[in-house]
Write a protein that holds these residues in place. Structure first.
Motif, PDB file in Angstrom:
ATOM      1  N   THR A   1       0.795  -1.090   0.003  1.00 34.71           N
ATOM      2  CA  THR A   1      -0.102   0.015   0.047  1.00 34.71           C
ATOM      3  C   THR A   1       0.957   1.220  -0.037  1.00 34.71           C
ATOM      4  O   THR A   1       0.364   2.304   0.095  1.00 34.71           O
ATOM      5  CB  THR A   1      -1.146   0.070   1.130  1.00 34.71           C
ATOM      6  N   GLN A   2       2.157   1.034  -0.191  1.00 34.07           N
ATOM      7  CA  GLN A   2       3.097   2.302  -0.157  1.00 34.07           C
ATOM      8  C   GLN A   2       3.790   2.433  -1.683  1.00 34.07           C
ATOM      9  O   GLN A   2       3.980   1.654  -2.234  1.00 34.07           O
ATOM     10  CB  GLN A   2       4.381   2.020   0.748  1.00 34.07           C
ATOM     11  N   LEU A   3       3.667   3.680  -2.085  1.00 32.50           N
ATOM     12  CA  LEU A   3       4.091   4.150  -3.244  1.00 32.50           C
ATOM     13  C   LEU A   3       5.470   3.644  -3.574  1.00 32.50           C
ATOM     14  O   LEU A   3       5.817   3.091  -4.807  1.00 32.50           O
ATOM     15  CB  LEU A   3       4.052   5.637  -3.514  1.00 32.50           C
ATOM     16  N   ALA A   4       6.271   3.734  -2.643  1.00 35.05           N
ATOM     17  CA  ALA A   4       7.499   3.128  -2.509  1.00 35.05           C
ATOM     18  C   ALA A   4       7.700   1.865  -3.176  1.00 35.05           C
ATOM     19  O   ALA A   4       8.617   1.566  -4.049  1.00 35.05           O
ATOM     20  CB  ALA A   4       8.509   3.455  -1.413  1.00 35.05           C
ATOM     21  N   THR A   5       6.874   0.987  -2.871  1.00 32.80           N
ATOM     22  CA  THR A   5       6.733  -0.360  -3.054  1.00 32.80           C
ATOM     23  C   THR A   5       6.435  -0.500  -4.527  1.00 32.80           C
ATOM     24  O   THR A   5       7.171  -1.501  -5.333  1.00 32.80           O
ATOM     25  CB  THR A   5       5.852  -1.259  -2.099  1.00 32.80           C
ATOM     26  N   TRP A   6       5.704   0.299  -5.018  1.00 32.85           N
ATOM     27  CA  TRP A   6       5.230   0.227  -6.456  1.00 32.85           C
ATOM     28  C   TRP A   6       6.341   0.637  -7.300  1.00 32.85           C
ATOM     29  O   TRP A   6       6.739  -0.102  -8.419  1.00 32.85           O
ATOM     30  CB  TRP A   6       4.029   1.108  -6.698  1.00 32.85           C
ATOM     31  N   VAL A   7       7.210   1.709  -6.934  1.00 32.97           N
ATOM     32  CA  VAL A   7       8.277   2.331  -7.642  1.00 32.97           C
ATOM     33  C   VAL A   7       9.381   1.252  -7.664  1.00 32.97           C
ATOM     34  O   VAL A   7       9.960   0.742  -8.841  1.00 32.97           O
ATOM     35  CB  VAL A   7       8.908   3.645  -7.081  1.00 32.97           C
ATOM     36  N   ASN A   8       9.718   0.661  -6.417  1.00 30.95           N
ATOM     37  CA  ASN A   8      10.718  -0.397  -6.402  1.00 30.95           C
ATOM     38  C   ASN A   8      10.440  -1.479  -7.254  1.00 30.95           C
ATOM     39  O   ASN A   8      11.281  -2.126  -7.907  1.00 30.95           O
ATOM     40  CB  ASN A   8      11.055  -0.749  -4.826  1.00 30.95           C
ATOM     41  N   TYR A   9       9.235  -2.093  -7.053  1.00 34.33           N
ATOM     42  CA  TYR A   9       8.530  -3.212  -8.025  1.00 34.33           C
ATOM     43  C   TYR A   9       9.139  -2.931  -9.518  1.00 34.33           C
ATOM     44  O   TYR A   9       9.614  -3.765 -10.099  1.00 34.33           O
ATOM     45  CB  TYR A   9       7.291  -3.355  -7.702  1.00 34.33           C
ATOM     46  N   ALA A  10       8.892  -1.828  -9.876  1.00 27.54           N
ATOM     47  CA  ALA A  10       8.949  -1.441 -11.330  1.00 27.54           C
ATOM     48  C   ALA A  10      10.405  -1.642 -11.674  1.00 27.54           C
ATOM     49  O   ALA A  10      11.174  -2.067 -12.722  1.00 27.54           O
ATOM     50  CB  ALA A  10       8.580  -0.062 -11.655  1.00 27.54           C
ATOM     51  N   LEU A  11      11.361  -1.104 -10.807  1.00 24.11           N
ATOM     52  CA  LEU A  11      12.848  -1.015 -11.226  1.00 24.11           C
ATOM     53  C   LEU A  11      13.504  -2.189 -10.714  1.00 24.11           C
ATOM     54  O   LEU A  11      14.545  -2.489 -11.096  1.00 24.11           O
ATOM     55  CB  LEU A  11      13.221   0.115 -10.595  1.00 24.11           C
ATOM     56  N   ALA A  12      13.272  -2.746  -9.691  1.00 22.60           N
ATOM     57  CA  ALA A  12      13.991  -3.753  -8.743  1.00 22.60           C
ATOM     58  C   ALA A  12      14.172  -5.185  -9.810  1.00 22.60           C
ATOM     59  O   ALA A  12      13.331  -5.735 -10.559  1.00 22.60           O
ATOM     60  CB  ALA A  12      13.497  -4.416  -7.559  1.00 22.60           C
ATOM     61  N   SER A  13      15.528  -5.743  -9.797  1.00 20.54           N
ATOM     62  CA  SER A  13      15.869  -7.190 -10.485  1.00 20.54           C
ATOM     63  C   SER A  13      15.002  -8.277 -10.180  1.00 20.54           C
ATOM     64  O   SER A  13      14.775  -8.930 -10.745  1.00 20.54           O
ATOM     65  CB  SER A  13      17.317  -7.202 -10.100  1.00 20.54           C
ATOM     66  N   ASN A  14      14.410  -8.325  -8.898  1.00 22.21           N
ATOM     67  CA  ASN A  14      13.505  -9.122  -8.465  1.00 22.21           C
ATOM     68  C   ASN A  14      12.079  -8.769  -8.644  1.00 22.21           C
ATOM     69  O   ASN A  14      11.327  -9.507  -8.047  1.00 22.21           O
ATOM     70  CB  ASN A  14      13.797  -9.543  -7.001  1.00 22.21           C
ATOM     71  N   GLY A  15      11.882  -7.775  -9.234  1.00 25.54           N
ATOM     72  CA  GLY A  15      10.496  -7.291  -9.704  1.00 25.54           C
ATOM     73  C   GLY A  15      10.307  -6.982 -11.212  1.00 25.54           C
ATOM     74  O   GLY A  15      10.661  -8.284 -11.828  1.00 25.54           O
ATOM     75  N   LEU A  16       9.560  -6.182 -11.747  1.00 26.00           N
ATOM     76  CA  LEU A  16       9.412  -5.878 -12.989  1.00 26.00           C
ATOM     77  C   LEU A  16      10.804  -5.813 -13.835  1.00 26.00           C
ATOM     78  O   LEU A  16      10.954  -6.447 -14.699  1.00 26.00           O
ATOM     79  CB  LEU A  16       8.678  -4.958 -13.247  1.00 26.00           C
ATOM     80  N   ASP A  17      11.728  -5.167 -13.204  1.00 26.29           N
ATOM     81  CA  ASP A  17      13.143  -5.268 -13.754  1.00 26.29           C
ATOM     82  C   ASP A  17      13.067  -4.386 -15.048  1.00 26.29           C
ATOM     83  O   ASP A  17      13.681  -4.687 -16.184  1.00 26.29           O
ATOM     84  CB  ASP A  17      13.830  -6.577 -13.982  1.00 26.29           C
ATOM     85  N   LEU A  18      12.482  -3.346 -15.125  1.00 23.12           N
ATOM     86  CA  LEU A  18      12.308  -2.318 -16.047  1.00 23.12           C
ATOM     87  C   LEU A  18      13.580  -2.035 -16.622  1.00 23.12           C
ATOM     88  O   LEU A  18      14.611  -1.702 -16.002  1.00 23.12           O
ATOM     89  CB  LEU A  18      11.673  -1.112 -15.764  1.00 23.12           C
ATOM     90  N   ALA A  19      13.677  -2.378 -18.069  1.00 25.94           N
ATOM     91  CA  ALA A  19      15.069  -2.072 -18.763  1.00 25.94           C
ATOM     92  C   ALA A  19      15.639  -0.491 -18.781  1.00 25.94           C
ATOM     93  O   ALA A  19      14.760   0.277 -18.735  1.00 25.94           O
ATOM     94  CB  ALA A  19      14.789  -2.600 -20.116  1.00 25.94           C
ATOM     95  N   SER A  20      16.599  -0.405 -18.808  1.00 31.68           N
ATOM     96  CA  SER A  20      17.217   0.896 -19.056  1.00 31.68           C
ATOM     97  C   SER A  20      16.409   1.638 -20.117  1.00 31.68           C
ATOM     98  O   SER A  20      16.365   1.152 -21.362  1.00 31.68           O
ATOM     99  CB  SER A  20      18.673   0.918 -19.447  1.00 31.68           C
TER     100      SER A  20
END
Length: 97
Positions: free
Chosen positions: A35-54
């Motif tokens: 429920t925290q915005l930081a978690t959504w942001v971290n998910y998008a970028l993290a290697s164990n999350g979405l791992d959004l490409a450069s």
């Protein structure tokens, strides 16, 4: 209207949609609060999350608003200088972007 990530000349036209269920699974696995915005942001970028490409962009809806996040740094890195997070008031679908 148009949003252009001017510092990122390599950004493509595709935007990846992030689902609440994916963030919930990530949060549970990492012991964080979905429920925290930081978690959504971290998910998008993290290697164990979405791992959004450069130079890639994703979108998600959080607490009644729409967010766009762009990863300017290397794939799998945390939100930092150069990355962009844009909040749009209200719910906008990816097809409207």
């Amino acid at each position: 209207d148009q949003l252009i990530f001017s510092a990122d000349t390599h950004a493509g036209p595709a935007v990846t949609a992030i689902s609440a269920s994916s963030v919930a699974t990530y949060a549970l696995a990492n012991g964080v609060d979905a429920t925290q915005l930081a978690t959504w942001v971290n998910y998008a970028l993290a290697s164990n999350g979405l791992d959004l490409a450069s130079h890639a962009t994703a979108t998600f809806q959080f607490q009644g608003n729409t967010y766009l996040i762009e990863q300017a740094a290397a794939t799998g890195t945390a939100f930092a200088a150069g990355d962009t997070l844009v909040g749009l008031t209200g719910l906008v679908t990816p097809t409207q972007l």
